[in-house]
Design a protein around this motif. Structure first.
Motif: not given
Length: 249
Positions: A101, A176, A179
Protein backbone atom coordinates in the motif's frame (compact mmCIF):
# COMPACT_ATOMS: atom_id res chain seq x y z
CA UNK A 1 3.45 -14.51 -23.84
CA UNK A 2 2.36 -17.65 -22.02
CA UNK A 3 2.23 -20.93 -23.94
CA UNK A 4 -0.94 -22.93 -23.49
CA UNK A 5 -0.54 -26.31 -21.86
CA UNK A 6 -1.07 -29.46 -23.91
CA UNK A 7 -4.47 -30.87 -22.96
CA UNK A 8 -2.87 -34.29 -22.40
CA UNK A 9 -0.48 -32.94 -19.80
CA UNK A 10 -1.26 -32.93 -16.11
CA UNK A 11 -2.61 -29.59 -14.86
CA UNK A 12 0.11 -27.28 -13.55
CA UNK A 13 0.89 -27.40 -9.85
CA UNK A 14 -0.08 -24.50 -7.65
CA UNK A 15 2.61 -21.86 -7.43
CA UNK A 16 1.86 -21.53 -3.71
CA UNK A 17 0.18 -24.22 -1.62
CA UNK A 18 -0.70 -23.99 2.07
CA UNK A 19 -1.63 -27.17 3.90
CA UNK A 20 -3.01 -27.12 7.43
CA UNK A 21 -1.31 -23.82 8.22
CA UNK A 22 -1.73 -22.60 11.79
CA UNK A 23 -0.17 -19.47 13.22
CA UNK A 24 -0.29 -18.75 16.95
CA UNK A 25 1.05 -15.39 18.08
CA UNK A 26 2.57 -14.73 21.51
CA UNK A 27 -0.14 -14.78 24.15
CA UNK A 28 -1.95 -17.65 22.45
CA UNK A 29 -3.72 -15.59 19.79
CA UNK A 30 -4.54 -17.97 16.94
CA UNK A 31 -4.32 -15.89 13.75
CA UNK A 32 -4.65 -18.87 11.39
CA UNK A 33 -6.29 -22.16 12.25
CA UNK A 34 -5.59 -25.07 9.90
CA UNK A 35 -5.84 -23.14 6.62
CA UNK A 36 -5.34 -25.04 3.36
CA UNK A 37 -5.37 -23.14 0.05
CA UNK A 38 -3.64 -23.13 -3.30
CA UNK A 39 -2.87 -20.41 -5.83
CA UNK A 40 -2.37 -21.58 -9.39
CA UNK A 41 -0.13 -20.12 -12.10
CA UNK A 42 -1.59 -17.28 -14.13
CA UNK A 43 -4.35 -16.53 -11.65
CA UNK A 44 -5.49 -13.47 -9.73
CA UNK A 45 -6.79 -14.17 -6.21
CA UNK A 46 -8.17 -11.69 -3.69
CA UNK A 47 -8.14 -12.53 0.03
CA UNK A 48 -10.86 -10.89 2.12
CA UNK A 49 -12.37 -11.08 5.56
CA UNK A 50 -13.35 -8.99 8.57
CA UNK A 51 -10.70 -7.15 10.58
CA UNK A 52 -8.61 -9.67 12.52
CA UNK A 53 -9.62 -12.59 10.31
CA UNK A 54 -6.02 -13.50 9.43
CA UNK A 55 -5.70 -12.00 5.95
CA UNK A 56 -2.30 -10.37 6.42
CA UNK A 57 -0.99 -13.36 8.38
CA UNK A 58 -1.99 -15.65 5.51
CA UNK A 59 -0.16 -13.43 3.04
CA UNK A 60 2.94 -13.21 5.23
CA UNK A 61 3.11 -16.98 5.74
CA UNK A 62 2.52 -17.68 2.04
CA UNK A 63 5.27 -15.22 1.07
CA UNK A 64 7.81 -16.48 3.58
CA UNK A 65 7.75 -13.25 5.58
CA UNK A 66 6.48 -15.12 8.63
CA UNK A 67 6.74 -18.74 9.73
CA UNK A 68 3.66 -20.79 10.52
CA UNK A 69 3.44 -22.49 13.89
CA UNK A 70 2.49 -25.69 12.08
CA UNK A 71 1.58 -26.82 8.57
CA UNK A 72 3.30 -26.67 5.19
CA UNK A 73 3.85 -23.78 2.79
CA UNK A 74 5.15 -24.90 -0.61
CA UNK A 75 6.41 -22.09 -2.83
CA UNK A 76 7.71 -22.87 -6.31
CA UNK A 77 8.12 -26.53 -5.27
CA UNK A 78 9.94 -25.88 -1.97
CA UNK A 79 8.56 -26.21 1.54
CA UNK A 80 9.57 -22.81 2.85
CA UNK A 81 8.05 -23.39 6.30
CA UNK A 82 11.08 -25.53 7.14
CA UNK A 83 13.78 -23.32 5.60
CA UNK A 84 16.17 -21.28 7.70
CA UNK A 85 17.80 -17.99 6.87
CA UNK A 86 19.58 -17.18 4.60
CA UNK A 87 18.11 -19.93 2.36
CA UNK A 88 14.59 -18.59 2.95
CA UNK A 89 15.68 -15.11 1.91
CA UNK A 90 17.25 -16.50 -1.25
CA UNK A 91 14.08 -18.38 -2.20
CA UNK A 92 11.92 -15.35 -1.49
CA UNK A 93 14.11 -13.09 -3.61
CA UNK A 94 14.12 -15.57 -6.47
CA UNK A 95 10.40 -16.38 -6.56
CA UNK A 96 8.38 -13.63 -4.86
CA UNK A 97 7.47 -10.06 -5.74
CA UNK A 98 5.69 -7.59 -3.46
CA UNK A 99 3.38 -4.62 -4.00
CA UNK A 100 2.50 -2.73 -0.81
CA UNK A 101 0.00 0.00 0.00
CA UNK A 102 2.83 2.40 0.88
CA UNK A 103 4.79 1.75 -2.38
CA UNK A 104 8.10 1.24 -0.47
CA UNK A 105 10.23 2.94 -3.11
CA UNK A 106 13.70 4.32 -2.35
CA UNK A 107 13.38 8.10 -2.57
CA UNK A 108 17.05 8.64 -3.47
CA UNK A 109 16.85 6.34 -6.51
CA UNK A 110 15.38 6.96 -9.95
CA UNK A 111 12.42 5.04 -11.34
CA UNK A 112 14.82 2.88 -13.34
CA UNK A 113 17.07 2.09 -10.38
CA UNK A 114 14.10 1.31 -8.14
CA UNK A 115 12.85 -1.23 -10.67
CA UNK A 116 16.23 -2.99 -10.89
CA UNK A 117 17.05 -2.81 -7.17
CA UNK A 118 15.62 -6.19 -5.98
CA UNK A 119 17.54 -8.12 -8.62
CA UNK A 120 20.74 -6.29 -7.74
CA UNK A 121 20.24 -6.99 -4.02
CA UNK A 122 19.74 -10.66 -4.88
CA UNK A 123 23.03 -10.72 -6.78
CA UNK A 124 21.23 -11.33 -10.08
CA UNK A 125 22.01 -9.79 -13.42
CA UNK A 126 19.03 -7.52 -14.23
CA UNK A 127 17.10 -8.26 -17.40
CA UNK A 128 17.13 -4.71 -18.73
CA UNK A 129 15.22 -5.57 -21.90
CA UNK A 130 12.33 -6.91 -19.81
CA UNK A 131 12.60 -3.92 -17.45
CA UNK A 132 12.29 -1.53 -20.41
CA UNK A 133 9.22 -3.42 -21.59
CA UNK A 134 7.72 -3.15 -18.11
CA UNK A 135 8.31 0.60 -18.07
CA UNK A 136 6.37 0.81 -21.33
CA UNK A 137 3.59 -1.46 -20.08
CA UNK A 138 3.01 0.55 -16.90
CA UNK A 139 2.93 3.82 -18.85
CA UNK A 140 6.12 5.42 -17.49
CA UNK A 141 8.23 5.64 -20.63
CA UNK A 142 10.22 8.86 -20.47
CA UNK A 143 10.07 9.03 -16.66
CA UNK A 144 12.90 6.58 -15.97
CA UNK A 145 15.16 9.27 -14.47
CA UNK A 146 12.46 10.74 -12.22
CA UNK A 147 12.60 10.27 -8.46
CA UNK A 148 9.57 8.91 -6.54
CA UNK A 149 8.91 12.35 -5.04
CA UNK A 150 8.33 13.71 -8.55
CA UNK A 151 5.57 11.18 -9.26
CA UNK A 152 1.93 10.93 -8.32
CA UNK A 153 0.75 8.13 -6.02
CA UNK A 154 -0.57 6.15 -8.96
CA UNK A 155 2.70 6.51 -10.83
CA UNK A 156 4.64 5.38 -7.76
CA UNK A 157 2.47 2.26 -7.51
CA UNK A 158 3.15 1.58 -11.20
CA UNK A 159 6.88 1.71 -10.43
CA UNK A 160 6.30 -0.71 -7.55
CA UNK A 161 4.42 -3.05 -9.87
CA UNK A 162 7.19 -2.96 -12.48
CA UNK A 163 9.75 -3.59 -9.73
CA UNK A 164 7.77 -6.61 -8.50
CA UNK A 165 7.64 -8.08 -12.01
CA UNK A 166 11.21 -7.27 -13.05
CA UNK A 167 12.66 -10.53 -11.71
CA UNK A 168 9.89 -12.66 -13.29
CA UNK A 169 8.78 -14.06 -9.90
CA UNK A 170 6.61 -17.12 -9.52
CA UNK A 171 4.05 -15.08 -7.56
CA UNK A 172 3.40 -11.47 -6.56
CA UNK A 173 1.75 -10.66 -3.24
CA UNK A 174 -0.14 -7.40 -2.81
CA UNK A 175 -1.12 -5.98 0.57
CA UNK A 176 -3.89 -3.42 -0.08
CA UNK A 177 -2.09 -2.26 -3.27
CA UNK A 178 -4.77 0.34 -4.07
CA UNK A 179 -5.52 1.35 -0.48
CA UNK A 180 -3.64 4.66 -0.69
CA UNK A 181 -5.00 5.63 -4.11
CA UNK A 182 -8.10 7.50 -5.19
CA UNK A 183 -10.88 5.55 -6.89
CA UNK A 184 -9.88 6.31 -10.49
CA UNK A 185 -6.16 5.73 -9.97
CA UNK A 186 -6.86 2.52 -8.06
CA UNK A 187 -8.95 1.27 -10.96
CA UNK A 188 -6.07 1.96 -13.36
CA UNK A 189 -3.64 -0.03 -11.19
CA UNK A 190 -6.09 -2.94 -10.91
CA UNK A 191 -6.51 -2.94 -14.68
CA UNK A 192 -2.72 -3.23 -14.99
CA UNK A 193 -2.69 -6.15 -12.55
CA UNK A 194 -5.42 -7.84 -14.56
CA UNK A 195 -3.51 -7.32 -17.82
CA UNK A 196 -0.31 -8.81 -16.41
CA UNK A 197 -2.24 -11.92 -15.38
CA UNK A 198 -3.99 -12.28 -18.73
CA UNK A 199 -1.14 -11.30 -21.07
CA UNK A 200 2.02 -12.34 -19.22
CA UNK A 201 0.74 -15.19 -17.05
CA UNK A 202 1.63 -13.51 -13.76
CA UNK A 203 0.24 -14.92 -10.51
CA UNK A 204 -1.18 -12.39 -8.04
CA UNK A 205 -2.46 -12.87 -4.49
CA UNK A 206 -3.94 -9.66 -3.11
CA UNK A 207 -5.26 -8.82 0.35
CA UNK A 208 -7.95 -6.16 0.13
CA UNK A 209 -10.92 -4.78 2.05
CA UNK A 210 -12.52 -3.31 -1.09
CA UNK A 211 -15.21 -5.40 -2.86
CA UNK A 212 -14.74 -3.37 -6.06
CA UNK A 213 -11.02 -4.23 -6.07
CA UNK A 214 -11.74 -7.91 -5.34
CA UNK A 215 -14.09 -8.06 -8.33
CA UNK A 216 -11.07 -7.75 -10.65
CA UNK A 217 -9.83 -11.13 -9.41
CA UNK A 218 -10.58 -14.60 -10.78
CA UNK A 219 -11.33 -15.83 -7.27
CA UNK A 220 -12.01 -14.35 -3.86
CA UNK A 221 -11.00 -16.39 -0.81
CA UNK A 222 -12.72 -15.42 2.45
CA UNK A 223 -11.35 -15.80 5.97
CA UNK A 224 -13.12 -15.49 9.31
CA UNK A 225 -11.54 -16.08 12.73
CA UNK A 226 -8.43 -17.51 11.09
CA UNK A 227 -10.31 -20.13 9.07
CA UNK A 228 -11.42 -20.40 5.46
CA UNK A 229 -14.99 -19.17 5.09
CA UNK A 230 -15.71 -19.95 1.45
CA UNK A 231 -14.76 -18.55 -1.94
CA UNK A 232 -16.33 -16.96 -5.00
CA UNK A 233 -15.25 -17.30 -8.62
CA UNK A 234 -15.45 -14.42 -11.13
CA UNK A 235 -17.52 -12.46 -8.61
CA UNK A 236 -19.21 -9.10 -8.91
CA UNK A 237 -18.56 -6.38 -6.35
CA UNK A 238 -22.15 -6.85 -5.15
CA UNK A 239 -21.61 -10.57 -4.53
CA UNK A 240 -18.42 -9.86 -2.60
CA UNK A 241 -20.15 -7.17 -0.53
CA UNK A 242 -23.02 -9.50 0.31
CA UNK A 243 -20.63 -12.20 1.45
CA UNK A 244 -18.71 -9.75 3.61
CA UNK A 245 -21.94 -8.63 5.26
CA UNK A 246 -22.68 -12.26 6.14
CA UNK A 247 -19.24 -12.69 7.69
CA UNK A 248 -19.52 -9.61 9.88
CA UNK A 249 -22.92 -10.40 11.37
Amino acid sequence: MVLLQDSKQAPPRDVVELTGVTKVHPGGVRALDGVSAGFGPGTFTAVMGPSGSGKSTLLHCAAGLDRPTSGRVVLAGQDIATLREPKLTAVRRAHVGFVFQSFNLVDALSVWDNILLPQQLAGQRPDKKWARELVERVGLAGREKARPGQLSGGQQQRVALARALAGRPAVIFGDEPTGALDLGTGREVLALLRRFVDEVGATFVMVTHDPAAAAWADRVVFLADGRLAGELFAPSAQQVSARMVELTR
